[in-house]
Write an enzyme that holds these catalytic residues in place. Sequence first.
Site, PDB file in Angstrom:
ATOM      1  N   HIS A  14      -7.512  -3.428   9.550  1.00  0.00           N
ATOM      2  CA  HIS A  14      -8.722  -4.154   9.148  1.00  0.00           C
ATOM      3  C   HIS A  14      -9.638  -4.399  10.355  1.00  0.00           C
ATOM      4  O   HIS A  14      -9.795  -5.557  10.786  1.00  0.00           O
ATOM      5  CB  HIS A  14      -8.339  -5.503   8.527  1.00  0.00           C
ATOM      6  CG  HIS A  14      -7.507  -5.435   7.275  1.00  0.00           C
ATOM      7  ND1 HIS A  14      -6.903  -6.544   6.708  1.00  0.00           N
ATOM      8  CD2 HIS A  14      -7.174  -4.394   6.475  1.00  0.00           C
ATOM      9  CE1 HIS A  14      -6.239  -6.187   5.604  1.00  0.00           C
ATOM     10  NE2 HIS A  14      -6.384  -4.877   5.456  1.00  0.00           N
ATOM     11  N   GLU A  61       0.835  -1.213   0.000  1.00  0.00           N
ATOM     12  CA  GLU A  61       0.000   0.000   0.000  1.00  0.00           C
ATOM     13  C   GLU A  61       0.870   1.265   0.000  1.00  0.00           C
ATOM     14  O   GLU A  61       0.408   2.340   0.366  1.00  0.00           O
ATOM     15  CB  GLU A  61      -0.944   0.023   1.218  1.00  0.00           C
ATOM     16  CG  GLU A  61      -1.923  -1.125   1.310  1.00  0.00           C
ATOM     17  CD  GLU A  61      -3.046  -1.082   0.274  1.00  0.00           C
ATOM     18  OE1 GLU A  61      -3.048  -0.163  -0.567  1.00  0.00           O
ATOM     19  OE2 GLU A  61      -3.893  -1.991   0.302  1.00  0.00           O
TER      20      GLU A  61
HETATM   21  P1  13P Z   1       1.063  -5.547   2.994  1.00  0.00           P
HETATM   22  O1  13P Z   1       1.458  -6.801   3.700  1.00  0.00           O
HETATM   23  O2  13P Z   1       1.672  -5.417   1.624  1.00  0.00           O
HETATM   24  O3  13P Z   1       1.369  -4.335   3.883  1.00  0.00           O
HETATM   25  O4  13P Z   1      -0.496  -5.572   2.737  1.00  0.00           O
HETATM   26  C1  13P Z   1      -1.444  -5.703   3.766  1.00  0.00           C
HETATM   27  C2  13P Z   1      -2.736  -5.032   3.446  1.00  0.00           C
HETATM   28  O5  13P Z   1      -3.525  -4.824   4.349  1.00  0.00           O
HETATM   29  C3  13P Z   1      -3.050  -4.621   2.052  1.00  0.00           C
HETATM   30  O6  13P Z   1      -4.155  -3.792   2.010  1.00  0.00           O
HETATM   31 ZN    ZN Z   2      -5.474  -3.895   3.782  1.00  0.00          ZN
END
Ligand code: 13P
Ligand code: ZN
Length: 269
Positions: free
Chosen positions: A144, A119
Amino acid sequence: MKSVLNNRPLLAKQISEVAEVAGYLWQKGWAERNGGNITINITTSIDDEIRSLKPISDSIPIGRMLPHLKSGYFFCKGTNKRMRDLARRPMENGAIIRISDDCAHYEIVADCPVKPTSELASHLSMHNYLIGKGSGYKAVLHTHPIDLIAMSHNPAFLKKDVLTHLLWSMIPETRAFCPRGLGIVPYQLPGSFALADTTLKELEEYDVVMWEKHGVCAVGENIMEAFDMVDTLSKSAQIYLTAKSMGFEPEGMTMEQMNELKNAFGLPK
Ligand code: 13P
Ligand code: ZN
């Protein structure tokens, strides 16, 4: 172990705050596998010795020019790295990157060649935006949270400021400590510049934005502040869901009660 954090208390404190928050994200159940990412603008904690470090990666294109990031330094969670590992060993699960003078590339400088989060487009675009508008915000958090993401599956909640008012009305703290509310970013491909750009638009008005059916993104002066806003919103979401699961629609504070808070706390909105 040799680390750029040795004998640099300011930098070490910033990174230990990242590790602390990474642990909270895991404990909260918001960080399945590698879910979520953190970046911190550490440019003001960088000294000449770090500035003269040889890169430990190629020069990697960002994919766009970000003029306000010129020669800036960022700590970034590594892509595919777990928050629960970042909590215990931040410098093995994240890295310090330097933005090149052309503002379109970065290279990893310390401690390990850990590739930054997928990201990065959104994170760096947000830092570029924040610096450009003269903000002192240094932290970007993406996570999340189960309750908030669940709410984003209801189209009625995605209309402008419906969730802001609903979540504000659940408990006075949310009105007071998340005073700019919750922006909404319609679903976009994770890691894309489309996601980055829609997020930037929302940042003009909000410090926390919902990425529909994916997660939330928060900006703050430091990582603890960004975390606290998401935590407060999530608390409101849980109060709402708890009331619903008891079989009733929560009444919520009235507009009058919320305006009273706005005046009492001198809130911006
Ligand atoms: P990364 O492991 O690349 O940071 O991705 C996790 C994520 O939440 C992507 O939206
Ligand atoms: Zn994510």
